[in-house]
Design an enzyme around this catalytic site. Structure first.
Site, PDB file in Angstrom:
ATOM      1  N   LYS A  73       0.760  -1.164   0.091  1.00  0.00           N
ATOM      2  CA  LYS A  73      -0.036   0.018   0.036  1.00  0.00           C
ATOM      3  C   LYS A  73       0.831   1.300   0.097  1.00  0.00           C
ATOM      4  CE  LYS A  73      -3.666   2.193   2.675  1.00  0.00           C
ATOM      5  NZ  LYS A  73      -4.504   2.179   4.028  1.00  0.00           N
ATOM      6  N   SER A 149      -9.019   2.984   3.044  1.00  0.00           N
ATOM      7  CA  SER A 149      -8.043   3.667   2.172  1.00  0.00           C
ATOM      8  C   SER A 149      -7.188   2.490   1.393  1.00  0.00           C
ATOM      9  CB  SER A 149      -7.320   4.445   2.961  1.00  0.00           C
ATOM     10  OG  SER A 149      -6.623   3.856   3.994  1.00  0.00           O
ATOM     11  N   SER A 173      -9.821   1.064   7.407  1.00  0.00           N
ATOM     12  CA  SER A 173      -9.298   1.115   6.035  1.00  0.00           C
ATOM     13  C   SER A 173      -8.748  -0.453   5.666  1.00  0.00           C
ATOM     14  CB  SER A 173      -8.236   2.089   5.972  1.00  0.00           C
ATOM     15  OG  SER A 173      -8.790   3.258   5.919  1.00  0.00           O
TER      16      SER A 173
END
Length: 472
Positions: A73, A149, A173
């Protein structure tokens, strides 16, 4: 090679050890799948394929995940010498000087890092549609959001580009994109995984690193790789009885489980698909021999939670923006930020230091009020992983902030309280809408009890194996 890519990470590692496939062949297959599918999904925003291929021969033969490809990520998981944007153009090419501890551990375990995945600007919303990189699309329906996210990571895993990807969870997230993309997503106990050396804590302790995966055993094994206290960490999680991988297949015993089909704060709308998902999961747990009853912590209904949680997040975003200004040698102007983050920055500037401390103290009390439910004899809380139904891209409008913040608050109503308490929670892909879109449910345990979550999640997975229809 598609058959090998459909294996989970534990299975891919075994295939390499058994000589069914070489590490290079596995990595090349993952690269080919990214190139074939990411044009539609926009999950991988930075590719380091040549560097990854060059690193394979230096991986020790005994590394447990030798040759297994993984994506990072693009928020929190820092890698030296590679671009790092946090979903924003504001960083302007600033690169991390050292690897994060988690990245070091992944390398030592033999994982091959293929690139970085899309994330909303600074991870501050529930959908991955940053201005800097464009939207990530859901593999189940490209018109829909993959969540946020960790949306880029979730889309990549659901589409079979890699078996697992790193993620992080500050308000949901990990669990929200896991729910929307039909994956397993475990938010660990606060302090289980170090954020060092660049950070001590994220969002005042709300944010925790983790993974999105397709199987419970991958989640357990990956957390084993990166877990552990590092020198200078501000706190540690309660010790586990042993490796989480050993908990897969271990009977959880007869558990006392409470469940919530509608949020006790009635300002959160009721969503029939979510209630149905929880009801079915509750029936499954009861069929597996657990004591299941409606109800959850009374603290969930407290109306003051969202205000205090939001204030702390805004203050942390303001501090992050200030640090970016120092890194690049020029202050960040509000107009450089997406409207959502500019508004949060403005709100933070109205808070005094005393305001921030008072909000933190309120959360401290809230954590104790929540924990009392588990201390009173409950083992697990079953709730939706997401407070709204699967939603299309654009549903969180970038310019209409009143609508955007309201919808986001509803979406994180079941997840953000668990970030505030620091407890572990796992989202499992147990339901679909009539249109075939995934809907996850989450189980929440007491602090330090990831072992219990892994045991019961694996029990559920055996009883009702997860389907991954996006693997096409």
């Amino acid at each position: 090679m598609d058959d090998v890519l459909r294996l989970d990470a534990v299975g891919q590692a075994q295939a390499v050890r058994d000589g069914q496939v070489t590490a290079r062949e596995l990595v090349e297959a993952a690269i080919a799948r990214i190139e074939a599918h990411d044009g539609e999904l926009n999950a991988v925003i930075h590719r380091r394929f040549e560097r990854a291929l060059a690193e394979i021969d230096s991986i020790p033969e005994e590394a447990p995940f030798r040759g297994v490809p993984i994506l990072l990520k693009d928020l929190g998981w820092r890698e030296s010498g590679e671009p790092y944007s946090g979903g924003s153009n504001v960083r302007d090419g600033v690169e991390p000087g050292v690897d994060g501890y988690g990245v070091v551990s992944l390398r030592e375990a033999g994982f091959v890092l293929l690139g970085r995945t899309n994330t909303p600007e600074f991870g501050s919303t529930i959908t991955t549609e940053p201005v800097a990189f464009g939207p990530t699309r859901n593999p189940y329906d490209p018109a829909y959001s993959a969540g946020g996210s960790s949306g880029g990571s979730a889309a990549a895993v659901a589409a079979g580009m890699v078996a697992l990807a790193t993620a992080s969870d500050g308000g949901g997230s990990i669990r929200i994109p896991a729910s929307l993309c039909g994956l397993v997503g475990l938010k660990p106990t606060r302090g289980r995984v170090s954020l060092g050396p660049a950070m001590g804590e994220g969002w005042s302790g709300f944010s925790c690193p983790g993974f999105v995966t397709r199987t419970v055993r991958d989640t357990a094994a990956a957390l084993d790789v990166v877990s552990g206290l590092r020198p200078g960490d501000p706190y540690d999680a309660p010790a586990l009885p042993g490796p989480l991988a050993d908990e897969v297949g271990r009977e959880p015993g007869r558990l006392r489980v409470g469940f919530v089909t509608r949020h006790p704060n009635r300002s959160v709308p009721e969503v029939p698909a979510l209630a149905e998902a929880v009801t079915r999961a509750a029936a499954l747990l009861e069929a597996l021999g657990h004591d299941v009853e409606p109800g959850g912590p009374r603290a969930l209904a407290e109306p003051g939670f969202a205000q205090h949680f939001g204030a702390i997040v805004a203050d942390n975003l303001a501090a992050h923006v200030a640090s970016l200004g120092e890194l690049r040698g020029a202050p960040v102007r509000p107009e450089e930020l997406e409207p959502r983050n500019a508004a949060m920055l403005g709100a933070a500037r109205t808070h005094s230091a005393a305001d921030h401390i008072l909000a933190t103290q309120w959360i401290d009390g809230y954590r104790r009020r929540m924990a009392a439910w588990w201390s009173a004899g409950h083992d697990l809380l079953l709730m939706p992983s997401l407070g709204v139904a699967p939603f299309p891209l654009g549903w969180i409008p970038p310019e209409d902030l009143s609508v955007a913040f309201g919808r986001t608050a509803h979406a994180v109503a079941y997840t953000s309280p668990v970030n505030a308490t620091g407890q572990p929670a796992i989202s499992l892909p147990l339901h679909r809408t009539e249109a075939g879109l995934p809907v996850g449910v989450q189980l929440v345990a007491a602090a330090g009890r990831e072992d219990l979550l892994v045991r019961v999640a694996a029990q559920i997975e055996r009883a009702r194996p997860f389907e991954h229809a996006a693997l096409r």
